[in-house]
Design a protein around this motif. Structure first.
Motif, mmCIF file in Angstrom:
data_model
loop_
_atom_site.group_PDB
_atom_site.id
_atom_site.type_symbol
_atom_site.label_atom_id
_atom_site.label_comp_id
_atom_site.label_asym_id
_atom_site.label_seq_id
_atom_site.Cartn_x
_atom_site.Cartn_y
_atom_site.Cartn_z
ATOM 1 N N ASP A 1 -92.736 79.168 96.274
ATOM 2 C CA ASP A 1 -91.969 79.732 94.946
ATOM 3 C C ASP A 1 -90.190 79.825 95.774
ATOM 4 O O ASP A 1 -89.626 80.425 95.283
ATOM 5 N N LEU A 2 -90.340 79.492 97.306
ATOM 6 C CA LEU A 2 -89.555 80.468 98.052
ATOM 7 C C LEU A 2 -88.599 79.336 99.247
ATOM 8 O O LEU A 2 -88.305 78.860 99.655
ATOM 9 N N THR A 3 -89.226 77.645 98.787
ATOM 10 C CA THR A 3 -88.682 76.793 99.769
ATOM 11 C C THR A 3 -89.132 75.050 99.069
ATOM 12 O O THR A 3 -90.164 74.794 97.661
ATOM 13 N N PRO A 4 -88.927 74.143 99.386
ATOM 14 C CA PRO A 4 -88.906 72.667 98.604
ATOM 15 C C PRO A 4 -89.934 72.355 98.247
ATOM 16 O O PRO A 4 -90.980 72.273 99.063
ATOM 17 N N ARG A 5 -90.080 72.146 97.577
ATOM 18 C CA ARG A 5 -91.942 70.717 97.154
ATOM 19 C C ARG A 5 -91.651 70.399 97.960
ATOM 20 O O ARG A 5 -91.174 69.350 98.437
ATOM 21 N N SER A 6 -93.420 70.201 99.185
ATOM 22 C CA SER A 6 -93.488 69.593 99.707
ATOM 23 C C SER A 6 -94.770 68.919 100.380
ATOM 24 O O SER A 6 -96.088 69.456 99.345
ATOM 25 N N GLY B 1 -90.250 61.322 94.842
ATOM 26 C CA GLY B 1 -89.474 60.405 94.329
ATOM 27 C C GLY B 1 -89.145 59.985 95.730
ATOM 28 O O GLY B 1 -88.231 60.327 96.909
ATOM 29 N N TRP B 2 -86.930 59.470 95.063
ATOM 30 C CA TRP B 2 -86.210 59.271 96.497
ATOM 31 C C TRP B 2 -84.933 59.839 95.975
ATOM 32 O O TRP B 2 -85.348 60.045 95.308
ATOM 33 N N PRO B 3 -83.775 60.162 97.272
ATOM 34 C CA PRO B 3 -84.652 61.014 98.234
ATOM 35 C C PRO B 3 -85.456 62.005 98.790
ATOM 36 O O PRO B 3 -85.803 62.882 98.531
ATOM 37 N N VAL B 4 -86.044 61.827 99.724
ATOM 38 C CA VAL B 4 -86.803 62.695 100.777
ATOM 39 C C VAL B 4 -86.337 63.151 102.001
ATOM 40 O O VAL B 4 -85.553 62.822 103.083
ATOM 41 N N PHE B 5 -86.993 64.506 102.195
ATOM 42 C CA PHE B 5 -86.465 65.080 103.431
ATOM 43 C C PHE B 5 -87.571 64.623 104.110
ATOM 44 O O PHE B 5 -88.467 65.069 103.871
ATOM 45 N N SER C 1 -81.736 59.783 110.365
ATOM 46 C CA SER C 1 -82.319 58.252 110.041
ATOM 47 C C SER C 1 -83.725 58.733 110.375
ATOM 48 O O SER C 1 -84.710 57.367 109.492
ATOM 49 N N LEU C 2 -84.199 59.529 110.905
ATOM 50 C CA LEU C 2 -85.668 59.793 110.928
ATOM 51 C C LEU C 2 -85.869 60.856 110.034
ATOM 52 O O LEU C 2 -87.193 61.532 109.468
ATOM 53 N N SER C 3 -84.716 61.684 109.225
ATOM 54 C CA SER C 3 -85.405 62.814 108.537
ATOM 55 C C SER C 3 -84.842 62.528 106.962
ATOM 56 O O SER C 3 -85.343 62.734 105.915
ATOM 57 N N ILE C 4 -83.536 61.880 106.655
ATOM 58 C CA ILE C 4 -83.159 61.763 105.529
ATOM 59 C C ILE C 4 -83.851 60.123 104.822
ATOM 60 O O ILE C 4 -82.914 59.669 105.355
ATOM 61 N N ILE C 5 -84.011 60.261 104.166
ATOM 62 C CA ILE C 5 -84.802 59.058 103.303
ATOM 63 C C ILE C 5 -84.742 58.344 102.337
ATOM 64 O O ILE C 5 -85.238 58.801 101.712
ATOM 65 N N GLU C 6 -84.049 57.515 101.822
ATOM 66 C CA GLU C 6 -83.009 57.451 100.637
ATOM 67 C C GLU C 6 -83.956 56.121 99.974
ATOM 68 O O GLU C 6 -83.755 56.052 98.895
ATOM 69 N N GLY C 7 -84.720 55.820 100.868
ATOM 70 C CA GLY C 7 -85.620 54.760 99.255
ATOM 71 C C GLY C 7 -86.684 54.365 100.770
ATOM 72 O O GLY C 7 -86.864 54.838 101.614
ATOM 73 N N ARG D 1 -98.722 65.578 112.174
ATOM 74 C CA ARG D 1 -98.880 64.958 110.447
ATOM 75 C C ARG D 1 -97.603 64.662 110.022
ATOM 76 O O ARG D 1 -96.352 65.382 109.827
ATOM 77 N N VAL D 2 -97.532 63.687 108.556
ATOM 78 C CA VAL D 2 -95.863 63.037 108.084
ATOM 79 C C VAL D 2 -95.513 64.117 107.195
ATOM 80 O O VAL D 2 -96.423 64.864 106.370
ATOM 81 N N VAL D 3 -94.675 64.597 106.811
ATOM 82 C CA VAL D 3 -94.704 66.042 106.271
ATOM 83 C C VAL D 3 -93.265 65.023 105.156
ATOM 84 O O VAL D 3 -92.557 65.195 105.629
ATOM 85 N N CYS D 4 -93.487 64.668 103.775
ATOM 86 C CA CYS D 4 -91.950 64.341 102.953
ATOM 87 C C CYS D 4 -92.112 65.937 102.437
ATOM 88 O O CYS D 4 -92.734 66.427 101.564
#
Length: 285
Positions: free
Chosen positions: A95-100, A117-121, A134-140, A161-164
């Protein structure tokens, strides 16, 4: 017991530290230039130490090695993971941080799009690769596929591990370099045994910024709640303000491994030492 370059210090006769230089100015601190430090020839049978020797990829193994010699790191391996890796701390802070979401294997674009969905961090479970935009803010999906190719070879990211994460609209401080995450109104906070011992701007090398008293109350109140929920001895919480004014948790870290960013290391350790002195004073009733 100690690895090359490591040293055991007893600081002000209150705090044991296991130190080693990393060559990183944001992390290293010359304790013996600012505090009375001893290098005892004979150690107590057991002691608790804070490590300031950089990040160990084999923390659990190092913990067991030292414990076998009567030296106990301030965080157990389980506490270290709770403080450091998003899949461990996120469930307590949803409840305190972006959905991941996170993935044991590198995911495909369709899976990420379906879940967030897009975009993601995007980041590794512990960190980004030098804040590269370019490796963090992913538009599509096409940018995502290109980023995954780089992740497979990147020395910092390939083992994580990859986190979005849901990309939240943060209050900007400055844009920064072309391929660097834009600087947000973000602050690094250090917590020792649940109490605040230092805070400062996360983006300390750029344009200066700070919080008003009202912002401090709200942001540091959030940090205190995080420290309460995670309940580990030496915690770092990075906090940022959204454009709406809401404060959110960006990430958590083990204070043993974290750089100081814009936090004064002298003030930080002085505050910890004062807390340890207070704990050592017997109470009278």
């Amino acid at each position: 017991m100690l690895r090359p370059g490591e040293d055991l210090l007893h600081v002000e006769d209150r705090l044991w530290l296991l130190t080693a230089p990393t060559g990183q100015g944001i992390y290293d601190f010359a304790f013996d230039r600012f505090f009375a430090c001893r290098h005892p020839y004979q150690l107590p049978e057991s002691l608790e130490v804070i490590a300031r020797a950089g990040a160990w990829n084999d923390y659990a193994e190092r913990y067991r090695e030292l414990e076998g010699q009567g030296v106990r790191l301030v965080h157990s391996p389980e506490q270290h993971l709770l403080a450091t890796e998003l899949p461990h701390w996120y469930p307590r802070l949803t409840d305190l941080t972006p959905r991941s979401v996170w993935f044991d294997e590198r995911p495909d674009a369709e899976t990420v799009e379906r879940q967030l969905g897009w975009p993601v961090f995007m980041k590794g479970e512990r960190q980004t690769s030098r804040h590269k935009k370019s490796l963090s803010i992913i538009e599509g999906p096409e940018q995502f596929r290109q980023a995954m190719e780089v992740y497979a070879k990147d020395p910092i990211l390939h083992w994580q591990r990859v986190v979005c994460r849901e990309l939240r609209p943060l209050r900007r401080v400055e844009e920064g370099a072309p391929d660097r995450i834009p600087s947000s109104f973000e602050f690094r906070t250090f917590w020792w045994r649940g109490e605040l011992v230092g805070w400062g701007p996360y983006w300390w090398q750029g344009s200066p910024y700070t919080m008003t008293e009202a912002e401090q109350r709200e942001a540091l109140g959030l940090g205190r709640e995080v420290a309460r929920r995670l309940a580990v001895p030496f915690l770092v919480v990075d906090l940022a303000q959204e454009v709406s004014g809401r404060w959110i948790v960006i990430e958590c870290n083990d204070g043993q491994e974290s750089g100081y960013a814009g936090v004064s290391p002298f003030a930080l350790w002085r505050n910890i030492l004062e807390m340890e002195r207070a704990r050592a004073v017997p109470r009278s009733y």
